[in-house]
Motif scaffolding. Sequence first.
Motif, PDB file in Angstrom:
ATOM      1  N   MET A  19     -19.070  -7.799  -0.626  1.00 41.89           N
ATOM      2  CA  MET A  19     -17.631  -7.388  -1.102  1.00 41.89           C
ATOM      3  C   MET A  19     -17.157  -6.079  -1.145  1.00 41.89           C
ATOM      4  O   MET A  19     -16.220  -5.544  -0.232  1.00 41.89           O
ATOM      5  CB  MET A  19     -17.074  -8.267  -2.518  1.00 41.89           C
ATOM      6  CG  MET A  19     -15.737  -7.748  -2.652  1.00 41.89           C
ATOM      7  SD  MET A  19     -14.374  -8.539  -1.558  1.00 41.89           S
ATOM      8  CE  MET A  19     -14.107 -10.104  -2.087  1.00 41.89           C
ATOM      9  N   ALA A  20     -17.999  -5.259  -1.379  1.00 37.35           N
ATOM     10  CA  ALA A  20     -17.826  -3.597  -1.694  1.00 37.35           C
ATOM     11  C   ALA A  20     -17.874  -3.191  -0.249  1.00 37.35           C
ATOM     12  O   ALA A  20     -17.086  -2.345  -0.067  1.00 37.35           O
ATOM     13  CB  ALA A  20     -18.994  -2.946  -2.633  1.00 37.35           C
ATOM     14  N   LEU A  21     -19.023  -3.430   0.574  1.00 36.24           N
ATOM     15  CA  LEU A  21     -18.921  -3.323   2.004  1.00 36.24           C
ATOM     16  C   LEU A  21     -17.721  -3.482   2.868  1.00 36.24           C
ATOM     17  O   LEU A  21     -17.298  -2.699   3.619  1.00 36.24           O
ATOM     18  CB  LEU A  21     -20.107  -3.579   2.636  1.00 36.24           C
ATOM     19  CG  LEU A  21     -20.590  -3.037   3.843  1.00 36.24           C
ATOM     20  CD1 LEU A  21     -20.852  -1.410   4.006  1.00 36.24           C
ATOM     21  CD2 LEU A  21     -21.858  -3.717   4.411  1.00 36.24           C
ATOM     22  N   ALA A  22     -17.319  -4.776   2.581  1.00 35.76           N
ATOM     23  CA  ALA A  22     -16.066  -5.144   3.460  1.00 35.76           C
ATOM     24  C   ALA A  22     -15.034  -4.418   2.912  1.00 35.76           C
ATOM     25  O   ALA A  22     -13.970  -4.021   3.870  1.00 35.76           O
ATOM     26  CB  ALA A  22     -16.003  -6.625   3.090  1.00 35.76           C
ATOM     27  N   LEU A  23     -14.719  -4.109   1.507  1.00 32.09           N
ATOM     28  CA  LEU A  23     -13.649  -3.477   1.178  1.00 32.09           C
ATOM     29  C   LEU A  23     -13.656  -1.966   1.578  1.00 32.09           C
ATOM     30  O   LEU A  23     -12.574  -1.246   2.251  1.00 32.09           O
ATOM     31  CB  LEU A  23     -13.590  -3.433  -0.321  1.00 32.09           C
ATOM     32  CG  LEU A  23     -13.267  -4.573  -0.948  1.00 32.09           C
ATOM     33  CD1 LEU A  23     -13.219  -4.737  -2.349  1.00 32.09           C
ATOM     34  CD2 LEU A  23     -11.558  -5.134  -0.465  1.00 32.09           C
ATOM     35  N   SER A  24     -14.798  -1.230   1.564  1.00 29.91           N
ATOM     36  CA  SER A  24     -14.879   0.071   1.999  1.00 29.91           C
ATOM     37  C   SER A  24     -14.892   0.190   3.566  1.00 29.91           C
ATOM     38  O   SER A  24     -14.261   1.081   4.132  1.00 29.91           O
ATOM     39  CB  SER A  24     -16.103   0.676   1.560  1.00 29.91           C
ATOM     40  OG  SER A  24     -17.313  -0.047   1.996  1.00 29.91           O
ATOM     41  N   LYS A  88     -17.867   5.085  10.004  1.00 29.22           N
ATOM     42  CA  LYS A  88     -18.155   5.290   8.402  1.00 29.22           C
ATOM     43  C   LYS A  88     -19.368   5.369   8.293  1.00 29.22           C
ATOM     44  O   LYS A  88     -20.423   4.872   9.125  1.00 29.22           O
ATOM     45  CB  LYS A  88     -17.612   4.288   7.568  1.00 29.22           C
ATOM     46  CG  LYS A  88     -16.015   4.449   7.805  1.00 29.22           C
ATOM     47  CD  LYS A  88     -15.701   3.437   6.427  1.00 29.22           C
ATOM     48  CE  LYS A  88     -13.858   3.546   6.318  1.00 29.22           C
ATOM     49  NZ  LYS A  88     -13.298   3.662   7.348  1.00 29.22           N
ATOM     50  N   ILE A  89     -19.934   6.149   7.179  1.00 27.03           N
ATOM     51  CA  ILE A  89     -21.315   6.200   6.681  1.00 27.03           C
ATOM     52  C   ILE A  89     -21.210   5.803   5.237  1.00 27.03           C
ATOM     53  O   ILE A  89     -20.566   6.371   4.666  1.00 27.03           O
ATOM     54  CB  ILE A  89     -22.216   7.668   6.998  1.00 27.03           C
ATOM     55  CG1 ILE A  89     -22.282   7.736   8.360  1.00 27.03           C
ATOM     56  CG2 ILE A  89     -23.638   7.409   6.223  1.00 27.03           C
ATOM     57  CD1 ILE A  89     -22.844   9.236   8.593  1.00 27.03           C
ATOM     58  N   ALA A  90     -21.970   5.019   4.771  1.00 25.11           N
ATOM     59  CA  ALA A  90     -21.817   4.505   3.137  1.00 25.11           C
ATOM     60  C   ALA A  90     -23.557   4.468   2.980  1.00 25.11           C
ATOM     61  O   ALA A  90     -24.286   4.134   3.403  1.00 25.11           O
ATOM     62  CB  ALA A  90     -21.408   3.105   3.177  1.00 25.11           C
ATOM     63  N   LEU A 134     -19.137   7.123   0.057  1.00 20.59           N
ATOM     64  CA  LEU A 134     -18.277   7.074   1.420  1.00 20.59           C
ATOM     65  C   LEU A 134     -18.086   8.039   2.320  1.00 20.59           C
ATOM     66  O   LEU A 134     -17.252   8.881   1.835  1.00 20.59           O
ATOM     67  CB  LEU A 134     -17.246   6.001   1.343  1.00 20.59           C
ATOM     68  CG  LEU A 134     -16.765   5.342   2.438  1.00 20.59           C
ATOM     69  CD1 LEU A 134     -17.615   4.233   3.293  1.00 20.59           C
ATOM     70  CD2 LEU A 134     -15.566   4.490   2.080  1.00 20.59           C
ATOM     71  N   PHE A 135     -18.666   8.303   3.624  1.00 20.35           N
ATOM     72  CA  PHE A 135     -18.279   9.391   4.260  1.00 20.35           C
ATOM     73  C   PHE A 135     -17.519   8.810   5.514  1.00 20.35           C
ATOM     74  O   PHE A 135     -17.904   8.060   6.045  1.00 20.35           O
ATOM     75  CB  PHE A 135     -19.644   9.894   4.970  1.00 20.35           C
ATOM     76  CG  PHE A 135     -20.383  10.410   3.865  1.00 20.35           C
ATOM     77  CD1 PHE A 135     -20.656  11.684   3.445  1.00 20.35           C
ATOM     78  CD2 PHE A 135     -21.576   9.582   3.492  1.00 20.35           C
ATOM     79  CE1 PHE A 135     -21.368  12.127   2.439  1.00 20.35           C
ATOM     80  CE2 PHE A 135     -22.193   9.947   2.327  1.00 20.35           C
ATOM     81  CZ  PHE A 135     -22.390  11.375   1.908  1.00 20.35           C
ATOM     82  N   GLY A 136     -16.372   9.548   5.719  1.00 20.56           N
ATOM     83  CA  GLY A 136     -15.563   9.073   6.956  1.00 20.56           C
ATOM     84  C   GLY A 136     -15.984   9.559   8.222  1.00 20.56           C
ATOM     85  O   GLY A 136     -17.079  10.163   8.589  1.00 20.56           O
ATOM     86  N   SER A 168     -29.677   1.806  -0.354  1.00 18.97           N
ATOM     87  CA  SER A 168     -29.526   1.375   1.174  1.00 18.97           C
ATOM     88  C   SER A 168     -28.405   2.215   1.571  1.00 18.97           C
ATOM     89  O   SER A 168     -27.764   2.851   0.926  1.00 18.97           O
ATOM     90  CB  SER A 168     -29.065  -0.010   1.240  1.00 18.97           C
ATOM     91  OG  SER A 168     -27.930  -0.530   0.805  1.00 18.97           O
ATOM     92  N   TYR A 169     -28.421   2.406   2.977  1.00 14.43           N
ATOM     93  CA  TYR A 169     -27.263   3.172   3.631  1.00 14.43           C
ATOM     94  C   TYR A 169     -26.998   2.471   4.832  1.00 14.43           C
ATOM     95  O   TYR A 169     -27.766   1.573   5.350  1.00 14.43           O
ATOM     96  CB  TYR A 169     -27.737   4.704   3.654  1.00 14.43           C
ATOM     97  CG  TYR A 169     -28.875   4.917   4.394  1.00 14.43           C
ATOM     98  CD1 TYR A 169     -28.807   5.290   5.757  1.00 14.43           C
ATOM     99  CD2 TYR A 169     -29.983   4.921   4.140  1.00 14.43           C
ATOM    100  CE1 TYR A 169     -30.196   5.810   6.574  1.00 14.43           C
ATOM    101  CE2 TYR A 169     -31.176   5.198   4.512  1.00 14.43           C
ATOM    102  CZ  TYR A 169     -31.287   5.500   5.937  1.00 14.43           C
ATOM    103  OH  TYR A 169     -32.296   5.762   6.650  1.00 14.43           O
ATOM    104  N   VAL A 170     -25.632   2.610   5.234  1.00 18.38           N
ATOM    105  CA  VAL A 170     -24.950   2.180   6.528  1.00 18.38           C
ATOM    106  C   VAL A 170     -24.207   2.924   7.380  1.00 18.38           C
ATOM    107  O   VAL A 170     -23.733   3.937   6.958  1.00 18.38           O
ATOM    108  CB  VAL A 170     -24.081   0.907   5.767  1.00 18.38           C
ATOM    109  CG1 VAL A 170     -23.278   0.102   7.104  1.00 18.38           C
ATOM    110  CG2 VAL A 170     -24.774   0.066   4.889  1.00 18.38           C
ATOM    111  N   ILE A 171     -24.390   2.831   8.535  1.00 15.66           N
ATOM    112  CA  ILE A 171     -23.628   3.292   9.459  1.00 15.66           C
ATOM    113  C   ILE A 171     -22.700   2.437  10.322  1.00 15.66           C
ATOM    114  O   ILE A 171     -23.113   1.401  10.736  1.00 15.66           O
ATOM    115  CB  ILE A 171     -24.576   4.031  10.426  1.00 15.66           C
ATOM    116  CG1 ILE A 171     -23.452   5.104  11.272  1.00 15.66           C
ATOM    117  CG2 ILE A 171     -25.428   3.778  11.322  1.00 15.66           C
ATOM    118  CD1 ILE A 171     -24.036   6.311  12.092  1.00 15.66           C
TER     119      ILE A 171
END
Length: 174
Positions: A19-24, A88-90, A134-136, A168-171
């Motif tokens: 949910m947090a990832l989908a919202l962000s 984005k990078i989270a 969160l990085f734009g 964790s981190y996401v791109i």
Amino acid sequence: MLKAPIIRGWCPKVPGIAMALALSLGAVTIAEAQQVQTFAGSSCQASGSAQDLYYSGISGFVVANRQDTTRSAVCPIVRQNPTKAWSKIAVFVRDRHSTQDISCVAQARDTDGAAGTGWSETQSTAGEGNQLLLFGAPGGAVPNFGPYTVVCSLPPMEEANQPSYIASYVIVEP
């Protein structure tokens, strides 16, 4: 300068993270085919020669600072489309220090590793708890073919067995 939002209170359970990832990261339409890659915190390496970060597979493949001083972790970003800017990078972190925050810098450098025509953005936690940094998208062109990294400073451990960590981190790329 835009300030990226920090989502607090995410729960280390799959539905909460999803949910947090989908919202962000926003909704993806059919016309906006995007690639999302997730990396475990244990993909990050200790900065410098000490190599004294703690890697745990038991608690979700995280990288944590169990030392009595601040330590840095370098998290490599493997790009699928290195000639275009990312969306984005989270970075999902848990800050367990009462007075010091986790600070992360997302950066793109020239292929020789120099800052040169590169890009960087800094985000920090605000207090304790599970948080999302969160990085734009970069404001302009970034160097083709990187390297691309997120470097995080993890505060020292205050209480026994309660370290701050990178989960964790996401791109997200076009």
